[in-house]
Design a protein around this motif. Structure first.
Motif, short mmCIF file in Angstrom:
data_model
loop_
_atom_site.label_atom_id
_atom_site.label_comp_id
_atom_site.label_asym_id
_atom_site.label_seq_id
_atom_site.Cartn_x
_atom_site.Cartn_y
_atom_site.Cartn_z
N VAL A 64 -1.97 -7.30 12.50
CA VAL A 64 -1.25 -6.03 12.40
C VAL A 64 -0.73 -5.81 10.99
N SER A 65 -0.12 -6.85 10.41
CA SER A 65 0.43 -6.71 9.05
C SER A 65 -0.69 -6.43 8.04
N SER A 66 -1.82 -7.12 8.19
CA SER A 66 -2.94 -6.88 7.29
C SER A 66 -3.47 -5.46 7.45
N SER A 67 -3.52 -4.98 8.69
CA SER A 67 -4.01 -3.62 8.94
C SER A 67 -3.10 -2.57 8.30
N LEU A 68 -1.78 -2.82 8.34
CA LEU A 68 -0.85 -1.89 7.72
C LEU A 68 -1.07 -1.81 6.21
N VAL A 69 -1.23 -2.98 5.58
CA VAL A 69 -1.47 -3.01 4.14
C VAL A 69 -2.79 -2.34 3.80
N GLU A 70 -3.82 -2.63 4.59
CA GLU A 70 -5.13 -2.03 4.34
C GLU A 70 -5.08 -0.52 4.51
N GLY A 71 -4.26 -0.05 5.46
CA GLY A 71 -4.14 1.40 5.66
C GLY A 71 -3.59 2.10 4.43
#
Length: 345
Positions: A64-71
């Protein structure tokens, strides 16, 4: 921001007591002693399942944290800046809604944990595509030797994208891609640099190589040191009269040779007295038309010093041999004294 009394309650992140699933009364009154022992769940299996659940939960939080940064990163923001933006937003939410502290706190702490770098990052896919494009350009011998079409804009765009990606992407993603490809794109860049004749494009290739060395000095510098790049740069430095191109050539040459690895024996022969004499002559020059502000002597000094690092035996030191043959080296002496004084201070 209103007072605590006027602030609306946040939506719950989990079910409230009133929303819990209602268990039928018949099931509560059922006789459970008739259930065979083999179908009951043992304590050990319960603990094992909980451990597995916790592990999966941690993995999900990291995802989830990686997805937020990637977003955020997809909007063109630098990776480190994207990470800071997400962290700031999460911390602000925790401050405003303390009841979310446990869940959002885990996501915030997971920002420094990375997993599946190649599969979760849009940068890894983009980087691999650019490297494939570069390989295709290098293998197009007809276009390189006798161009049938003007591909300057296309190659400029590709190299610009590659440089921007190296500057803005997660450095760990770049390293992971290079490791997976066994650092072969670096040698492809060197090969393309040798084949290309357009100065502007050659400068862009050097910028890409320089950014690669900044991200991962080891083994990038040692790979480039054993390639044909130092010899080609020595040839280009002697023939270039454009200031910004010459500065980039000197910067890459110094970065590659400053790494404490042994050069191939053939490099010692090709980085010869003529090249060293050229560096010292340009360093001592007082009136250089293509360098009105006198910026190049420092670059040539760094080239001389980085090359000198590879001579361990004073009796076979080509730099010292060339210096002995000169009548004076006043500029070199002055620059060395200034540099040593500033370092001591």
């Amino acid at each position: 921001m209103g007072s605590a009394e006027s602030r609306p309650n946040p939506p719950p992140l989990s079910r409230t007591r009133s929303e819990q699933v209602q268990v039928p009364q018949a099931l509560l009154e059922a006789d459970l002693t008739s259930i065979p022992r083999s179908s009951t769940i043992s304590r050990s299996s319960g603990l094992s399942s909980r451990r597995g659940s916790d592990k999966n939960k941690r993995r999900d939080v990291v995802k989830v944290s990686s997805s937020l940064v990637e977003g955020v990163r997809r909007k063109g923001v630098k990776y480190q800046t994207s990470k800071e933006i997400v962290q700031t937003v999460l911390e602000k939410l925790i401050e405003e809604y303390p009841e979310w502290n446990e869940e959002l706190g885990e996501v915030c702490r997971a920002l420094n944990q990375e997993s599946d770098l190649l599969s979760n990052s849009v940068d890894s896919l983009k980087l691999e595509q650019l490297f494939e494009h570069l390989i295709a350009l290098t293998e197009d011998e007809q276009q390189r030797g006798w161009s049938c079409a003007d591909d300057t804009a296309e190659i400029t765009s590709m190299l610009t994208d590659l440089t921007c990606l190296l500057k803005n992407a997660n450095p760990n993603v770049v390293v992971a891609v290079l490791q997976r490809l066994k650092y072969e794109p670096l040698l492809t860049l060197v090969q393309y640099y040798q084949l290309e004749s357009r100065p502007a494009l050659k400068k862009q290739v050097l910028e890409v190589l320089y950014e690669s060395m900044l991200i991962k000095p080891d083994p990038t510098c040692s790979i480039l040191l054993t390639s044909r790049l130092p010899v080609q740069l020595a040839t280009d430095i002697q023939g270039t009269k454009v200031l910004n191109q010459l500065e980039m050539q000197c910067n890459v040459f110094c970065a590659v040779l400053s790494y404490p690895n042994v050069m191939p024996r053939s490099h010692y022969d090709q980085l010869d007295d003529r090249f060293i004499t050229h560096l010292l002559t340009e360093l001592e020059a007082t009136d250089t038309p293509h360098d009105p502000e006198g910026q190049l002597p420092n670059n040539f000094l760094k080239c001389v010093l980085s090359l000198n690092l590879h001579y361990k035996d004073l009796n076979h030191n080509k730099v010292c041999s060339v210096l002995k043959s000169r009548t004076h080296a006043s500029a070199l002496t002055e620059m060395l004294l200034v540099a040593s004084t500033e370092q001591i201070i």
